[in-house]
Design an enzyme around this catalytic site. Sequence first.
Site, PDB file in Angstrom:
ATOM      1  N   ASP A 367      80.799  19.135  31.709  1.00 29.94           N
ATOM      2  CA  ASP A 367      80.287  19.725  30.342  1.00 29.94           C
ATOM      3  C   ASP A 367      79.535  18.635  29.625  1.00 29.94           C
ATOM      4  O   ASP A 367      79.119  17.541  30.443  1.00 29.94           O
ATOM      5  CB  ASP A 367      81.320  20.069  29.378  1.00 29.94           C
ATOM      6  CG  ASP A 367      80.907  21.271  28.504  1.00 29.94           C
ATOM      7  OD1 ASP A 367      80.376  20.811  27.457  1.00 29.94           O
ATOM      8  OD2 ASP A 367      81.270  22.384  28.653  1.00 29.94           O
ATOM      9  N   ASP A 479      73.696  25.063  26.819  1.00 29.04           N
ATOM     10  CA  ASP A 479      73.957  25.284  25.483  1.00 29.04           C
ATOM     11  C   ASP A 479      72.805  24.959  24.390  1.00 29.04           C
ATOM     12  O   ASP A 479      71.779  24.789  24.642  1.00 29.04           O
ATOM     13  CB  ASP A 479      74.945  24.181  25.193  1.00 29.04           C
ATOM     14  CG  ASP A 479      76.060  24.191  24.019  1.00 29.04           C
ATOM     15  OD1 ASP A 479      75.840  25.292  23.423  1.00 29.04           O
ATOM     16  OD2 ASP A 479      76.942  23.318  24.198  1.00 29.04           O
ATOM     17  N   ASP A 549      83.782  29.114  20.601  1.00 25.61           N
ATOM     18  CA  ASP A 549      84.248  28.165  20.790  1.00 25.61           C
ATOM     19  C   ASP A 549      86.043  28.039  20.457  1.00 25.61           C
ATOM     20  O   ASP A 549      86.624  27.219  20.718  1.00 25.61           O
ATOM     21  CB  ASP A 549      83.698  26.684  19.723  1.00 25.61           C
ATOM     22  CG  ASP A 549      82.676  25.981  20.482  1.00 25.61           C
ATOM     23  OD1 ASP A 549      82.452  26.309  21.709  1.00 25.61           O
ATOM     24  OD2 ASP A 549      81.803  25.363  19.994  1.00 25.61           O
TER      25      ASP A 549
HETATM   26  C1  DGJ Z   1      79.566  23.531  22.296  1.00 24.37           C
HETATM   27  C2  DGJ Z   1      80.020  24.327  23.382  1.00 24.37           C
HETATM   28  O1  DGJ Z   1      80.269  25.736  22.686  1.00 24.37           O
HETATM   29  C3  DGJ Z   1      81.387  23.872  23.927  1.00 24.37           C
HETATM   30  O2  DGJ Z   1      81.808  24.696  24.753  1.00 24.37           O
HETATM   31  C4  DGJ Z   1      80.760  22.308  24.539  1.00 24.37           C
HETATM   32  O3  DGJ Z   1      79.955  22.565  25.513  1.00 24.37           O
HETATM   33  C5  DGJ Z   1      80.162  21.709  23.123  1.00 24.37           C
HETATM   34  N1  DGJ Z   1      79.096  22.353  22.771  1.00 24.37           N
HETATM   35  C6  DGJ Z   1      79.642  20.216  23.903  1.00 24.37           C
HETATM   36  O4  DGJ Z   1      78.760  19.595  23.435  1.00 24.37           O
END
Ligand code: DGJ
Length: 741
Positions: A367, A479, A549
């Site tokens: 990530d 993202d 999230d």
């Molecule tokens: C937001 C995403 O929803 C998370 O899963 C993760 O990838 C973070 N950003 C990383 O900055």
Amino acid sequence: MSIIFNEKTREFHLFNDNISYIIKIFKNEQLGHLYFGKKVRHRESFEHLLKTRQRADTPYPFEDDPTFSLDNVLQEYPTYGTSDFREPAVHIWQEDGSRITNFKYKSYRIFNGKPKLKELPAVYVEKAEEAVTLEIILEDTYINAELYLLYTIFEEYDTVVRSARLVNKGSQKLNIESVMSMSVDFLDGEFEMLHLSGVWARERELKVRRVEQGIQSVSSTRGASSAVQNPFMALKRYGTKEHNGEVYGFSLVYSGSFLAQVEMDYDRQARVSMGINPFDFKWLLQGGEEFQTPEVVMVYSDKGLNGMSHIYHDLYRNRLIRGVWRDKTRPILINNWEATYFDFDEDKIVQIAKTSKELGLELFVLDDGWFGKRNNDKSSLGDWFANGEKLPNGIKGLAERIVELGMQFGLWFEPEMISKNSMLYEKHPDWVLCVKGRNKSFGRNQYVLDFSRKEVVNYIYEMMAKILKDAQITYIKWDMNRNMTEIGSLALPAERQGEVAHRYILGVYSLYERLTSEFPHILFESCAGGGGRFDPGLLYYAPQTWTSDNTDAVERLKIQYGTSMVYPLSCMGSHVSASPNHQILRDTPLETRANTAYFGTFGYELDVNKLSEEEKEEVRAQIKFFKEYREFIHSGDFYRLLSPFDREDEFTAWAVVSKDKQEALVGLYQVLAKANLGFFKLRLVGLNPEYEYIVEGREETYFGDELMNIGLVFNKQYIEEGIKKFRKDFTSQLIKIKSKF
Ligand code: DGJ
């Protein structure tokens, strides 16, 4: 499935086995609407459905016919200024200052199949016989413009898909103030409006409100479809529940600012319209130019909300999601975000991957934090090359080590963003969305790149493609962590500044298109600070979307339940994360976390090296279970049984039933335990009444009709065995059901 045009009555009837949609060319040559809903038999004339009436206070275009007013007839694509006071579908400022338009019928075309939409995502056919399309051309000769209305009806899916295209055939400048994808009028307004609203970490909660006189709408002005409102709306009849009653769904295949609204007029007639949000939108259409709207997938079901969802699920997984990953088994992934956040190096990652492999996981996803000088969220977006301190062998080297372990490797990008503290910003400060002379607001310490500019999109493409060509990458998490402010482009003239937000989305789509065609083997998962851009537009490119999230199993019941209104399980990113949960610090059993995440794409997002041996054993079993069940879960029919929105502290239940009805998997969840609970029964749905089913853990067999009409009764056995389980908060149970044959 067919579309019939009756030359005499000038009526179009679109129908398949279950639905009808009827259009009529009015005597003033504008396009009228007669009916949308459950199928009616075709007949020579539907003239009698046309309701006109004289009112003292309505204007009328024909001197000799005061009964015909556009203010109360049902229309297909209403315009402004010629006796209709409701919201128009199109509004154009002309050079002479007029905003009146009058689009009259010119011609039509009916053909098999469904055309692609230029630069926009859209549902598609694989064979021309799957659908039939009606294209109606309207023209306003005064401004020399044509309007192409597209209607596609499918054989297999109870949907009419609509979009509009405006063409400037003349030489004057047309300033489009609004151009909706569709508008449809209903003879009555006795509906409740259902929409999916929320916020970061509480995305897509179900909201229902009564349709009343006036306008009710949901919209986004954020430059993204957003976590706050989803580009979806349903109108349901009072009393429509999950498994019965009439409902109309409207789902916009678009990822930017949108508007979905229903207007009830003085006659209690409802007008639904949907499209790009007219607020802060303006499009200059020069002579010879055209504007294509995104499309709306309109669904009708008389089988309740579940019936509507099944149509969307089947259509979206079969004819919106594309590429090899549409039909391919999805890998079970492990993502390092909640395990490490920004604090990792190559060895730490490999250690996590090693244990993950031992547990049976298939794909390792690295990530945020691998690029530029990124050690927190304050820098380096735009600098898409490996951080040498953390990853001395680059992405290529790390990917090799992961692949050597026998796992696939996936990588996180946030292509649309730029950090102020980045090499890219130093070089191209003008590549940011902004308005000259104004402050640039931050969001998560970052700016938004100006994706309305081709050179910006090209640059990001080159940087991403370099890494994708170099390293063995089979998955990308794309993202997008902030919404747009100060929407403007330094590359566009003043008269085109209102186009920036839409041009930006076209830029996003073009980058997705290039990457998915150049790297067809890569599985894309879209993400926007959780589920902030969970929409059909992105599903066209990315078969999976990170749902939220918020990975707390209890919160996820609501989030996944709401999301399933429109979106299939195979696209819903769902992970088992650590306990206590990082978002709301709740402790939940590992079993419940998995039992919730199974009803999605399924994966893990925790440090597997911190698990006890006992927990590892449990995780191994979970992964084994999901490998056995994933194709079934991703291809079956999803039934919502007990809603977490209705029964906050009691049970939530849902089930997947295979298309052949031979198998079902029920998820039953309890939020807060209750003392001295009585008997409980769960009525199942979607089974074959004739089949005899074996319910795992029970001696007796049950016929489908029993399970559906009487229900699965948790009696003595439940009290003695099951209750032990349900005597705690946040407990859950999977019930496996198989037919005897
Ligand atoms: C937001 C995403 O929803 C998370 O899963 C993760 O990838 C973070 N950003 C990383 O900055």
